[in-house]
Design a protein around this motif. Structure first.
Motif, PDB file in Angstrom:
ATOM      1  N   LEU A 172       0.832  -1.201   0.000  1.00 19.37           N
ATOM      2  CA  LEU A 172       0.000   0.000   0.000  1.00 19.37           C
ATOM      3  C   LEU A 172       0.873   1.260   0.000  1.00 19.37           C
ATOM      4  O   LEU A 172       1.707   1.442   0.877  1.00 19.37           O
ATOM      5  N   TYR A 173       0.650   2.122  -1.007  1.00 19.07           N
ATOM      6  CA  TYR A 173       1.401   3.381  -1.143  1.00 19.07           C
ATOM      7  C   TYR A 173       2.908   3.123  -1.063  1.00 19.07           C
ATOM      8  O   TYR A 173       3.652   3.856  -0.437  1.00 19.07           O
ATOM      9  N   SER A 174       3.319   2.019  -1.697  1.00 17.77           N
ATOM     10  CA  SER A 174       4.752   1.673  -1.766  1.00 17.77           C
ATOM     11  C   SER A 174       5.433   1.752  -0.403  1.00 17.77           C
ATOM     12  O   SER A 174       6.583   2.189  -0.316  1.00 17.77           O
ATOM     13  N   GLY A 175       4.718   1.378   0.628  1.00 17.54           N
ATOM     14  CA  GLY A 175       5.335   1.365   1.952  1.00 17.54           C
ATOM     15  C   GLY A 175       5.709   2.739   2.479  1.00 17.54           C
ATOM     16  O   GLY A 175       6.462   2.848   3.453  1.00 17.54           O
ATOM     17  N   GLN A 176       5.168   3.788   1.886  1.00 23.33           N
ATOM     18  CA  GLN A 176       5.544   5.149   2.285  1.00 23.33           C
ATOM     19  C   GLN A 176       4.625   5.684   3.381  1.00 23.33           C
ATOM     20  O   GLN A 176       4.198   6.833   3.356  1.00 23.33           O
ATOM     21  N   MET A 177       4.290   4.806   4.313  1.00 24.85           N
ATOM     22  CA  MET A 177       3.445   5.208   5.438  1.00 24.85           C
ATOM     23  C   MET A 177       4.271   5.049   6.716  1.00 24.85           C
ATOM     24  O   MET A 177       5.064   4.111   6.837  1.00 24.85           O
ATOM     25  N   CYS A 178       4.039   5.936   7.649  1.00 22.15           N
ATOM     26  CA  CYS A 178       4.747   5.836   8.932  1.00 22.15           C
ATOM     27  C   CYS A 178       4.321   4.574   9.666  1.00 22.15           C
ATOM     28  O   CYS A 178       4.937   4.190  10.653  1.00 22.15           O
ATOM     29  N   THR A 179       3.280   3.939   9.188  1.00 24.02           N
ATOM     30  CA  THR A 179       2.713   2.769   9.852  1.00 24.02           C
ATOM     31  C   THR A 179       3.028   1.459   9.130  1.00 24.02           C
ATOM     32  O   THR A 179       2.619   0.386   9.583  1.00 24.02           O
ATOM     33  N   THR A 180       3.727   1.532   7.990  1.00 22.11           N
ATOM     34  CA  THR A 180       4.057   0.314   7.238  1.00 22.11           C
ATOM     35  C   THR A 180       5.052  -0.539   8.025  1.00 22.11           C
ATOM     36  O   THR A 180       6.010  -0.016   8.570  1.00 22.11           O
ATOM     37  N   PRO A 181       4.821  -1.855   8.074  1.00 18.96           N
ATOM     38  CA  PRO A 181       5.790  -2.720   8.744  1.00 18.96           C
ATOM     39  C   PRO A 181       7.128  -2.680   8.017  1.00 18.96           C
ATOM     40  O   PRO A 181       7.173  -2.675   6.784  1.00 18.96           O
ATOM     41  N   GLN A 182       8.188  -2.656   8.780  1.00 18.40           N
ATOM     42  CA  GLN A 182       9.521  -2.734   8.163  1.00 18.40           C
ATOM     43  C   GLN A 182      10.185  -4.074   8.467  1.00 18.40           C
ATOM     44  O   GLN A 182      10.647  -4.755   7.570  1.00 18.40           O
ATOM     45  N   ASN A 183      10.234  -4.428   9.743  1.00 21.23           N
ATOM     46  CA  ASN A 183      10.936  -5.655  10.126  1.00 21.23           C
ATOM     47  C   ASN A 183       9.950  -6.793  10.397  1.00 21.23           C
ATOM     48  O   ASN A 183       9.088  -6.683  11.271  1.00 21.23           O
ATOM     49  N   LEU A 184      10.084  -7.856   9.622  1.00 22.63           N
ATOM     50  CA  LEU A 184       9.269  -9.047   9.854  1.00 22.63           C
ATOM     51  C   LEU A 184      10.166 -10.036  10.584  1.00 22.63           C
ATOM     52  O   LEU A 184      11.137 -10.537  10.013  1.00 22.63           O
ATOM     53  N   LEU A 185       9.876 -10.297  11.841  1.00 24.70           N
ATOM     54  CA  LEU A 185      10.716 -11.180  12.639  1.00 24.70           C
ATOM     55  C   LEU A 185      10.183 -12.613  12.527  1.00 24.70           C
ATOM     56  O   LEU A 185       9.044 -12.884  12.915  1.00 24.70           O
ATOM     57  N   MET A 231      17.765  -1.912  12.382  1.00 24.74           N
ATOM     58  CA  MET A 231      17.480  -1.002  13.484  1.00 24.74           C
ATOM     59  C   MET A 231      17.458   0.464  13.060  1.00 24.74           C
ATOM     60  O   MET A 231      17.496   1.361  13.896  1.00 24.74           O
ATOM     61  N   SER A 232      17.392   0.723  11.746  1.00 23.64           N
ATOM     62  CA  SER A 232      17.199   2.095  11.269  1.00 23.64           C
ATOM     63  C   SER A 232      15.923   2.129  10.455  1.00 23.64           C
ATOM     64  O   SER A 232      15.568   1.141   9.819  1.00 23.64           O
ATOM     65  N   GLU A 233      15.257   3.259  10.456  1.00 20.57           N
ATOM     66  CA  GLU A 233      14.095   3.380   9.602  1.00 20.57           C
ATOM     67  C   GLU A 233      14.549   3.504   8.159  1.00 20.57           C
ATOM     68  O   GLU A 233      15.412   4.326   7.840  1.00 20.57           O
ATOM     69  N   CYS A 234      13.985   2.661   7.310  1.00 17.65           N
ATOM     70  CA  CYS A 234      14.284   2.725   5.882  1.00 17.65           C
ATOM     71  C   CYS A 234      12.980   3.060   5.188  1.00 17.65           C
ATOM     72  O   CYS A 234      12.284   2.186   4.656  1.00 17.65           O
ATOM     73  N   PHE A 235      12.609   4.356   5.228  1.00 18.75           N
ATOM     74  CA  PHE A 235      11.291   4.786   4.755  1.00 18.75           C
ATOM     75  C   PHE A 235      11.132   4.534   3.255  1.00 18.75           C
ATOM     76  O   PHE A 235      11.947   4.975   2.458  1.00 18.75           O
ATOM     77  N   GLY A 236      10.090   3.819   2.893  1.00 24.70           N
ATOM     78  CA  GLY A 236       9.843   3.500   1.500  1.00 24.70           C
ATOM     79  C   GLY A 236       9.507   2.029   1.350  1.00 24.70           C
ATOM     80  O   GLY A 236       9.265   1.333   2.347  1.00 24.70           O
ATOM     81  N   PRO A 237       9.500   1.526   0.124  1.00 26.76           N
ATOM     82  CA  PRO A 237       9.058   0.149  -0.125  1.00 26.76           C
ATOM     83  C   PRO A 237      10.155  -0.876   0.162  1.00 26.76           C
ATOM     84  O   PRO A 237      10.576  -1.596  -0.728  1.00 26.76           O
ATOM     85  N   VAL A 238      10.602  -0.904   1.406  1.00 30.82           N
ATOM     86  CA  VAL A 238      11.674  -1.810   1.804  1.00 30.82           C
ATOM     87  C   VAL A 238      11.271  -2.511   3.093  1.00 30.82           C
ATOM     88  O   VAL A 238      10.904  -1.860   4.073  1.00 30.82           O
ATOM     89  N   SER A 239      11.319  -3.845   3.071  1.00 35.85           N
ATOM     90  CA  SER A 239      11.084  -4.586   4.306  1.00 35.85           C
ATOM     91  C   SER A 239      12.194  -5.591   4.511  1.00 35.85           C
ATOM     92  O   SER A 239      12.825  -6.041   3.562  1.00 35.85           O
TER      93      SER A 239
END
Lengths: 563, 563
Positions: A342-355, A453-461
């Motif tokens: 959704l919105y290429s992950g450009q949301m402050c709420t998009t999951p980044q780290n899938l553990l 452990m850094s925010e990688c804002f955008g379509p990156v998980s």
């Protein structure tokens, strides 16, 4: 001044809606007065789909004269992420003229009282709602959101968040009565008796610092919370996302004037390229409240330096989803795939780290290894975005070159499980459209840690392999504590793990979505029911919307005299 | 742990009181559950006058062992302003042991929920109330307040303020329901349905930094607001006023343990002379909330440096009374005389600057010149304090040598209209007792301005000659804006002047008492009805008590799952 909109009229029209909003924030059941479907507009004074597009097109290349005092220049260089130049010019303000002018109307606005302010705000929101189709294009061509998302998140959902703020602001102000009779018995002597008046008073001028990705959704809560509590509001939009907030200011000024108030209670502060006006404004003594959405660096700077103001920040965090086990493997994959896309992950709420445990997970389809889970998720994202039309409708465009550069650099961080794919947009050939990238990392490797452990804002998980569920929960805790989080998700069918994740979120203060497999996504929150952020971890010092978000935007002055 | 006090029992006993408190903060009519009269105590388990004195005497020269973990030493050098050494030794804490121990019980305290926390707090207040006579001596012999004031302000009025904080904390936490069902229609498809849980979670450990003059009255709001919202509370008393807060901590620990909670949720941090432990504690990462009453310098330091915490400060201000005209000259004089005399002016709410037109004022006894007004006020103070016994009962003792030195220096600031008189206290010959000093100053003279525009804490007031009512209002505005004010008073029978003073207070955000001539004084505020401070000027960043005082002491964590 003769008001075209009488107080009586405004109350009659909007008080029922206000009452429903008040009820909604008490029960937190589903409620919204703003339709989500584009076809719901076009009647009763609202712009329909074609009219909205025409209205937007008519704005392009024009000067948006808001009639603000102290306008010394015209500025604006917005370029749509979809490749078109908006060409709209906005007033540039001489602050030494504009700020004093904004204070001139504050006394009348204060004296109007909480109810009138609330219904005036609701009238502003109503007129914005009527122009939702027009705003949708403005949001789309500044944020890069796809049309449907710009329509919904930039329209009804943003309006909901604004109204929620009005409801909180109203109820907070009327907790204390306007008047009280105080009679204290004195035994056989006459009682002591006082008459007391209580008046909510504003703090001064509130500054809203808008963001590039959600100009209305993130801008409205602060704007309406401050205005409804009696403050004047100066809106400083992101230079790449001026139009949606400039239109908002225009509507607010219209309504204020028609209701007999000074339109300068709401004004726009557009800036020249590189002017950095937010930093100047933030420490002006007239500015007593600041709402900010954006980078952690500038948010931290505001909190440390804008000491004369109440500062509400939403900064960056690192959002985690724990994938431990599931009773609905397919549902989990498709829910996660949507969240990442959704919105290429450009949301402050998009999951980044899938553990994901490196020994794999239990599912209703049998055990799945770490590699299988990551591959299946990659496949799920691939499937979701396999059709270019659908991909464009979901991804929108990359909002700015920084995000694109970050995405490109991220391919070097580890093994790529899902490469990012370039998608062409036939309608807007210059739009930069990319599918999400998924990179495999090892939670135990220090080198990898600097990435996840850094925010990688955008379509990156990052699919982070962890030793165990306990390890995942521990990493979750550490991530929230050190980096903050707007959202946390978890998939588990194990009650103990569920308890552990819940306890981590309660202790580290993060909002948790558990086992979402249907049509609700971890990155979405609904006004009147869900809190956006917690205000209790490093990602944001405030939550949308709660009592704390409004209670310090005004103060109550008491005048007491003998009865 | 088996609780001696069951939740059921506590709710049955205290819920009706809580409900009355909730009603009182809504109506702001007079209410208090804590009797003001010393004779009201001595039955139903409360200590009577003699028992209270005995209990206090029994504390002198003892070690107050609170059973706190990490106690590495015993400290305490309290010397009563009435001349006796208290000789009470308090635990000195190894913070690296005490702070972790304080966190151990937080989960159970959080899980107990808002109502249980509220009734446990009310049980603490009830037991403190039962020992009001004992606390009265403890407050008297640390603050220097006369017995009756120590009894009332340090007893029932402080308990009222504590309960008010509990009421605000409770209502704030239950604004959001514990659970919600959220069902969003999806046209012809099945609705989206989520179950949501909302949990108020504490911020961490709260630090209360007590003051010398009102250890309980100023300490209780923060202490109970933080405890009731789920935080652990560490109480750092002023080194000269430890006993009242140490007893408070003792009671709180007792009640917590009996109710089945960890007593370490409330602890004392007494310090060695010169240790400056507040500064160390204030920046510890465990400390997430700070309540402070004291000097502007340290309050400003806390606001700037304790960035990891929510900081609530009550600092110094310069309080003004405008004397423009009156319909009750005698009433005004006697009301003002009492305000200046009470506790030797050692209240943050005592008027300092009396602004009087140099051309005199209109009164019901005919026009009075500036000199006459000042002379009549001096006479009124003299009359009020003419009898030494009455003077002692009203003035109390000078709290510390700084105040005495300041008083002595103030005689050199201008023409003395009323000299300060030394009064002997037959019961406590070493007490330093002084009547108020009134100094004439000229509002137009820059030299005088440096005097009246600084806080001169203690029994010192300035009769400042001003050019006109408008000049007075302008000086009032400037004083509030530059120095802050806890209180403003005004005497005027002119409606225009009244309006102008009101408008100044609304715009500069200060609490106004108009034309008080009877038994209510500008320096007194009543819990549940009056706000203490406004939180909107430089004297204090918070008001006692309002929504903003409690709303950010906790956060709400949401856990949502598919229904």
């Amino acid at each position: 001044m003769t008001a075209e909109l009488s107080a009586h009229q405004l109350i009659a029209q909007h008080r029922p809606t206000l009452d429903q909003a008040l009820e909604a924030i008490r029960t937190r059941a589903y409620w919204s007065p703003h339709p989500e479907h584009p076809k719901a507009y076009g009647e009763n004074g609202s712009l329909g789909m074609a009219e909205g597009k025409d209205a937007f097109d008519a704005l392009l290349g024009t000067r948006l004269d808001l009639g603000q005092p102290g306008t010394d220049d015209w500025v604006g260089e917005e370029k749509s992420p979809y490749g078109i130049d908006l060409g709209v010019a906005y007033p540039h303000a001489d602050l030494d003229v504009l700020l004093p002018a904004m204070r001139a109307g504050q006394r009348a606005w204060r004296d109007a009282g909480a109810e009138i302010r609330a219904v005036v705000c609701l009238e502003i929101l109503k007129r914005i709602s009527d122009r939702t189709h027009e705003f949708a294009h403005a949001v789309m061509h500044t944020s890069g959101q796809a049309f449907m998302m710009a329509f919904q998140a930039g329209g009804p959902h943003a309006q909901d968040r604004g109204m929620e703020a009005v409801a909180y602001a109203y109820v907070e102000q009327v907790r204390t009565p306007d008047n009280a009779e105080w009679t204290k018995p004195q035994g056989k002597r006459d009682p002591l008796a006082l008459t007391k008046q209580f008046t909510p008073v504003p703090r001064g001028i509130a500054l809203v610092i808008g963001c590039n990705t959600f100009p209305t959704w993130n801008g409205y809560p602060g704007l309406f919370a401050s205005l409804a509590t009696g403050n004047a509001v100066l809106v400083k939009p992101h230079p790449r996302a001026v139009l949606p907030l400039a239109l908002t200011v225009q509507v607010a000024r219209e309504v204020l004037a028609e209701a007999g108030f000074d339109p300068n209670l709401v004004a726009l502060a557009a800036e020249r390229p590189g002017e950095g006006i937010a930093k100047t404004l933030a420490v002006r003594p007239e500015i007593r409240i600041i709402d900010y959405t954006g980078s952690t660096a500038f948010g931290d700077w505001l909190e440390a330096n804008a000491r004369q103001a109440q500062v509400y920040t939403e900064k960056a965090g690192v959002n985690t989803v724990i994938v431990e086990s599931t009773d609905d493997y397919k549902g989990m994959l498709s829910n996660l795939a949507f969240s990442l896309s959704l919105y290429s992950g450009q949301m402050c709420t998009t999951p980044q780290n899938l553990l994901i445990p490196r020994d794999g997970i239990r599912t209703d389809e049998g055990p799945k290894s770490y590699d299988e889970v990551v591959a299946d998720l990659a496949k799920s994202v691939g499937g979701l975005l396999g059709d270019d039309a659908r991909a464009n409708a979901l991804l929108g465009a990359i909002v700015n070159p920084d995000v694109k550069a970050r995405l490109e650099a991220a391919t070097g961080l580890g093994e790529v499980a899902l490469p990012s794919r370039e998608i062409s947009n036939p309608e807007f050939p210059n739009a930069v459209v990319r599918t999400p990238l998924i990179v495999k990392l090892d939670g135990a490797k220090p080198d990898d840690e600097s990435a996840y452990m850094s925010e990688c804002f955008g379509p990156v998980s990052f699919a982070v392999a962890v030793d165990s569920a306990a390890d995942a929960v521990e990493l979750l805790r550490r991530t929230i504590r050190d980096k903050g989080a707007m959202t946390v998700g978890a998939y588990t069918s194990d009650e103990e793990v569920e308890q552990a994740v819940q306890e981590a979120c309660l202790e580290e203060c993060a909002q948790l979505s558990l086992n979402l497999t249907g049509g609700v996504y971890v990155n979405q929150t609904a006004a009147f029911s869900d809190f956006h952020g917690s205000g209790g971890n490093a990602a944001a010092n405030a939550a949308l919307c709660d009592g704390a978000f409004v209670a310090n935007r005004f103060r109550v002055v008491e005048v007491r005299r003998e009865a």
